[in-house]
Design a protein around this motif. Structure first.
Motif, PDB file in Angstrom:
ATOM      1  N   TYR A   1     -62.326  -3.822 -26.364  1.00 66.96           N
ATOM      2  CA  TYR A   1     -62.637  -2.717 -28.140  1.00 66.96           C
ATOM      3  C   TYR A   1     -64.212  -2.733 -27.687  1.00 66.96           C
ATOM      4  N   TRP A   2     -64.870  -3.582 -27.681  1.00 66.83           N
ATOM      5  CA  TRP A   2     -66.360  -3.536 -27.365  1.00 66.83           C
ATOM      6  C   TRP A   2     -66.810  -2.886 -26.152  1.00 66.83           C
ATOM      7  N   ALA A   3     -66.044  -3.146 -25.400  1.00 72.80           N
ATOM      8  CA  ALA A   3     -66.422  -2.792 -23.682  1.00 72.80           C
ATOM      9  C   ALA A   3     -67.880  -3.785 -23.352  1.00 72.80           C
ATOM     10  N   GLN A   4     -67.816  -4.874 -24.020  1.00 67.93           N
ATOM     11  CA  GLN A   4     -68.456  -5.686 -23.366  1.00 67.93           C
ATOM     12  C   GLN A   4     -68.396  -6.526 -21.923  1.00 67.93           C
ATOM     13  N   CYS A   5     -69.178  -7.426 -21.330  1.00 67.53           N
ATOM     14  CA  CYS A   5     -68.216  -7.937 -20.186  1.00 67.53           C
ATOM     15  C   CYS A   5     -68.838  -9.693 -20.466  1.00 67.53           C
ATOM     16  N   ASP A   6     -68.823 -10.036 -21.787  1.00 70.66           N
ATOM     17  CA  ASP A   6     -69.039 -11.429 -21.662  1.00 70.66           C
ATOM     18  C   ASP A   6     -67.808 -12.780 -21.738  1.00 70.66           C
ATOM     19  N   ALA A   7     -66.781 -11.987 -21.159  1.00 70.84           N
ATOM     20  CA  ALA A   7     -65.452 -12.714 -20.214  1.00 70.84           C
ATOM     21  C   ALA A   7     -65.714 -13.236 -19.276  1.00 70.84           C
ATOM     22  N   ILE A   8     -66.791 -12.257 -18.029  1.00 76.83           N
ATOM     23  CA  ILE A   8     -67.213 -12.927 -16.908  1.00 76.83           C
ATOM     24  C   ILE A   8     -67.715 -14.073 -17.283  1.00 76.83           C
ATOM     25  N   TYR A   9     -69.152 -14.419 -17.737  1.00 77.22           N
ATOM     26  CA  TYR A   9     -69.019 -15.416 -17.191  1.00 77.22           C
ATOM     27  C   TYR A   9     -69.145 -16.597 -18.399  1.00 77.22           C
ATOM     28  N   GLY A  10     -68.254 -16.665 -19.274  1.00 76.54           N
ATOM     29  CA  GLY A  10     -67.490 -17.241 -20.267  1.00 76.54           C
ATOM     30  C   GLY A  10     -66.197 -17.695 -19.200  1.00 76.54           C
ATOM     31  N   ALA A  11     -65.729 -16.785 -18.572  1.00 77.96           N
ATOM     32  CA  ALA A  11     -64.436 -17.465 -18.184  1.00 77.96           C
ATOM     33  C   ALA A  11     -64.988 -18.343 -16.603  1.00 77.96           C
ATOM     34  N   LEU A  12     -66.318 -17.969 -15.982  1.00 79.85           N
ATOM     35  CA  LEU A  12     -66.645 -18.703 -15.332  1.00 79.85           C
ATOM     36  C   LEU A  12     -67.440 -20.238 -15.650  1.00 79.85           C
ATOM     37  N   VAL A  13     -68.221 -20.149 -16.865  1.00 80.41           N
ATOM     38  CA  VAL A  13     -68.617 -20.951 -17.475  1.00 80.41           C
ATOM     39  C   VAL A  13     -67.790 -22.131 -17.665  1.00 80.41           C
ATOM     40  N   VAL A  14     -66.083 -22.260 -17.905  1.00 81.46           N
ATOM     41  CA  VAL A  14     -65.054 -23.062 -18.699  1.00 81.46           C
ATOM     42  C   VAL A  14     -64.703 -23.003 -17.459  1.00 81.46           C
ATOM     43  N   HIS A  15     -64.438 -22.570 -16.215  1.00 81.19           N
ATOM     44  CA  HIS A  15     -64.489 -23.338 -14.781  1.00 81.19           C
ATOM     45  C   HIS A  15     -65.303 -24.287 -14.550  1.00 81.19           C
ATOM     46  N   ALA A  16     -66.445 -24.687 -14.955  1.00 78.76           N
ATOM     47  CA  ALA A  16     -67.573 -24.703 -14.070  1.00 78.76           C
ATOM     48  C   ALA A  16     -66.949 -26.161 -14.478  1.00 78.76           C
ATOM     49  N   VAL A  17     -67.653 -26.132 -15.868  1.00 83.05           N
ATOM     50  CA  VAL A  17     -67.048 -27.620 -17.039  1.00 83.05           C
ATOM     51  C   VAL A  17     -65.669 -28.450 -16.602  1.00 83.05           C
ATOM     52  N   ALA A  18     -64.741 -27.284 -16.507  1.00 83.48           N
ATOM     53  CA  ALA A  18     -63.565 -27.783 -15.930  1.00 83.48           C
ATOM     54  C   ALA A  18     -63.322 -28.482 -14.561  1.00 83.48           C
ATOM     55  N   CYS A  19     -64.436 -28.059 -13.813  1.00 88.33           N
ATOM     56  CA  CYS A  19     -64.581 -28.472 -12.406  1.00 88.33           C
ATOM     57  C   CYS A  19     -66.034 -30.185 -12.400  1.00 88.33           C
ATOM     58  N   VAL A  20     -66.874 -30.562 -12.819  1.00 87.52           N
ATOM     59  CA  VAL A  20     -67.543 -30.929 -13.136  1.00 87.52           C
ATOM     60  C   VAL A  20     -66.755 -32.322 -13.870  1.00 87.52           C
ATOM     61  N   LEU A  21     -65.941 -31.973 -14.644  1.00 86.11           N
ATOM     62  CA  LEU A  21     -65.459 -33.073 -15.280  1.00 86.11           C
ATOM     63  C   LEU A  21     -64.082 -33.476 -14.542  1.00 86.11           C
ATOM     64  N   GLU A  22     -63.647 -32.876 -13.149  1.00 81.48           N
ATOM     65  CA  GLU A  22     -62.684 -33.260 -12.756  1.00 81.48           C
ATOM     66  C   GLU A  22     -63.835 -34.042 -11.288  1.00 81.48           C
ATOM     67  N   GLY A  23     -65.592 -33.759 -11.654  1.00 78.81           N
ATOM     68  CA  GLY A  23     -65.660 -34.484 -10.427  1.00 78.81           C
ATOM     69  C   GLY A  23     -65.905 -33.512  -9.209  1.00 78.81           C
ATOM     70  N   LYS A  24     -65.410 -32.289  -9.484  1.00 79.78           N
ATOM     71  CA  LYS A  24     -65.516 -31.463  -8.358  1.00 79.78           C
ATOM     72  C   LYS A  24     -67.286 -30.425  -8.645  1.00 79.78           C
ATOM     73  N   ASN A  25     -67.927 -31.518  -8.427  1.00 81.76           N
ATOM     74  CA  ASN A  25     -68.829 -31.398  -8.450  1.00 81.76           C
ATOM     75  C   ASN A  25     -69.701 -29.877  -7.437  1.00 81.76           C
ATOM     76  N   LYS A  26     -69.116 -29.670  -6.474  1.00 76.11           N
ATOM     77  CA  LYS A  26     -69.857 -28.381  -5.834  1.00 76.11           C
ATOM     78  C   LYS A  26     -69.774 -27.410  -6.442  1.00 76.11           C
ATOM     79  N   TRP A  27     -68.117 -27.433  -6.750  1.00 72.30           N
ATOM     80  CA  TRP A  27     -67.291 -26.325  -7.307  1.00 72.30           C
ATOM     81  C   TRP A  27     -67.623 -25.883  -8.905  1.00 72.30           C
ATOM     82  N   SER A  28     -68.015 -27.277  -9.592  1.00 77.79           N
ATOM     83  CA  SER A  28     -68.929 -26.595 -10.399  1.00 77.79           C
ATOM     84  C   SER A  28     -70.156 -25.831 -10.485  1.00 77.79           C
TER      85      SER A  28
END
Length: 450
Positions: free
Chosen positions: A192-219
């Motif tokens: 609707y708004w044409a903003q791009c917060d989904a970009i960093y939002g999606a990347l951060v969620v994957h980063a948090v998931a990776c660091v909790l999984e122990g995949k630190n470099k990928w996070s």
């Protein structure tokens, strides 16, 4: 539920998914911009994004029957977003469209060297890429965010799975996946708004998931990419300091972050963009507005209209308070070095993404995007956290409404003055307090079991 009932559920969801896809095609053909061929291209892109969502679910080991069920929210999400594509926000008209036209007129990627916009270079790469495509740029901007909406939902599934420790058959990660697709602020932000917060939002969620999984470099790869797109990634970055002090991330692994971030600037340097322009983008963003709050439900909304104060002093106090909060979380990592499990780490993350933008000055309403999506994941992993998610998401959505409607939801009058966003701020403050209470409770319990 019996196998036969489950089978019927899969069949019904599959049929309704086809109806949603057909509706998406019809809605795309009714769009206001572009030719019939270009509108059909939009419909194809939305269909492919839905298919991508199904493929990602399969990649995560979700059964074919569950995927068939989940295709309904996927295709329904695409239909909903398609209906919003024609709206042109003020931000699009004042910033995104002129940036696109400037880059297109400058020769696409050749224009990267020019001083265009105030976003970092990875987003300029995207604008340069779409400048070669024969589809209205309004739809291309939004399609990119819609694509990232699905990547965000995938990240939410991964995060809930690691938080719960559930097997692949668990329904809780799928609940997070579906809820994130329809979270109002996620839907409104991109399609609707044409903003791009989904970009960093999606990347951060994957980063948090990776660091909790122990995949630190990928996070840290995910985190660096997120930071290369949006400065607001800094709200969550202290989590990696906490994980290092807690012994779950090695110091040498942290160097992945600057390495990946530097790589994102290489194409711009090769295209002739001065290094100083690249490095100064975020400094420019931080100094572009002197208002204490820009429709954000932050602590500054509690200042009555008739109050007399020094805005510069209050801004410095807010920055100091946010810094103290970050250091307090680092202390948690050092203090609980032997007990920093995923639950404690996620509680720290929630305190950061809610508390830091609540305390910092010059925040926009969109800057609680990370709080929205991580709160949903936190609640999906433990239903006792649902009140936090409701408070955060309701406050954030109400703040969006202020900008999108250009009208305050309710003005509260007190002692001869008034507050324009009291209830939105009160809800976010309550969510922040609940996050802190939960974190303190976890620390105490782990201290007792030490």
């Amino acid at each position: 539920m019996s196998w036969s009932k489950l089978r019927w559920l899969e069949i019904v969801c599959g049929l309704l998914s086809l109806v949603c896809l057909a509706g998406t095609v019809v809605a795309a053909l009714q769009l206001n911009q572009g030719t019939v061929g270009q509108r059909l291209c939009v419909a194809v892109c939305l269909t492919l994004v839905a298919v991508l969502g199904g493929a990602l679910l399969r990649r995560e080991g979700v059964s074919l029957g569950q995927i068939l069920v989940m295709l309904l929210p996927l295709t329904g999400a695409m239909l909903l977003r398609c209906l919003l594509l024609d709206y042109e926000s003020g931000d699009y008209q004042m910033f995104l469209e002129p940036w696109y036209e400037t880059i297109r007129a400058g020769g696409g990627f050749a224009a990267i060297s020019q001083p265009v916009g105030n976003y970092n270079v990875p987003y300029l790469y995207f604008i340069a890429f779409i400048s070669y495509l024969d589809v209205p740029n309004l739809y291309l901007y939004k399609l990119f965010s819609i694509f990232l909406d699905v990547i965000l939902a995938w990240g939410g599934l991964r995060l809930v799975r690691v938080l719960t420790g559930e097997k692949r058959e668990s329904v809780l990660p799928l609940v997070a996946f579906g809820v994130l697709l329809f979270l109002p602020t996620v839907v409104l932000n991109g399609s609707y708004w044409a903003q791009c917060d989904a970009i960093y939002g999606a990347l951060v969620v994957h980063a948090v998931a990776c660091v909790l999984e122990g995949k630190n470099k990928w996070s840290l790869v995910w985190l660096a990419l997120a930071f290369s797109f949006k400065l607001q990634t800094v709200f969550i970055m202290p989590l990696w300091g906490v994980m290092w002090l807690g012994g779950r991330v090695k110091f040498r692994e942290l160097f992945v972050f600057p390495g990946v971030y530097a790589l994102t600037a290489v194409p711009a340097l090769l295209l002739g963009k001065p290094l100083v322009d690249i490095l100064s983008v975020y400094l420019g963003q931080m100094g572009e507005n002197d208002r204490l709050t820009l429709n954000a439900p932050s602590v500054y909304q509690l200042l009555p209209s008739n109050a007399v104060y020094d805005p510069e002093l209050l801004a410095q106090v807010g920055i100091g308070a946010a810094g103290l909060l970050a250091f307090a979380m680092l202390f948690v990592g050092a203090w609980k070095v032997k007990h920093l499990d995923n639950q404690l780490a996620m509680a720290v993350a929630m305190v950061l993404v809610v508390g830091i933008p609540f305390l910092l000055p010059h925040m926009h309403e969109r800057y609680f995007y990370l709080a929205d999506v991580l709160a949903v994941c936190w609640a999906a992993a433990n239903l006792r956290r649902v009140p936090v998610a409701v408070l955060v998401c309701a406050s954030s959505l109400a703040s969006y409404a202020v900008y999108l409607r250009l009208k305050y939801n309710q003005i509260t009058y007190i002692s001869g003055g008034y507050l324009v966003m009291f209830w939105e701020t009160a809800a976010m403050a309550a969510a922040f307090v609940l996050c802190v209470i939960h974190l303190v409770g976890l620390c105490r319990r782990k201290g007792e079991t030490a």
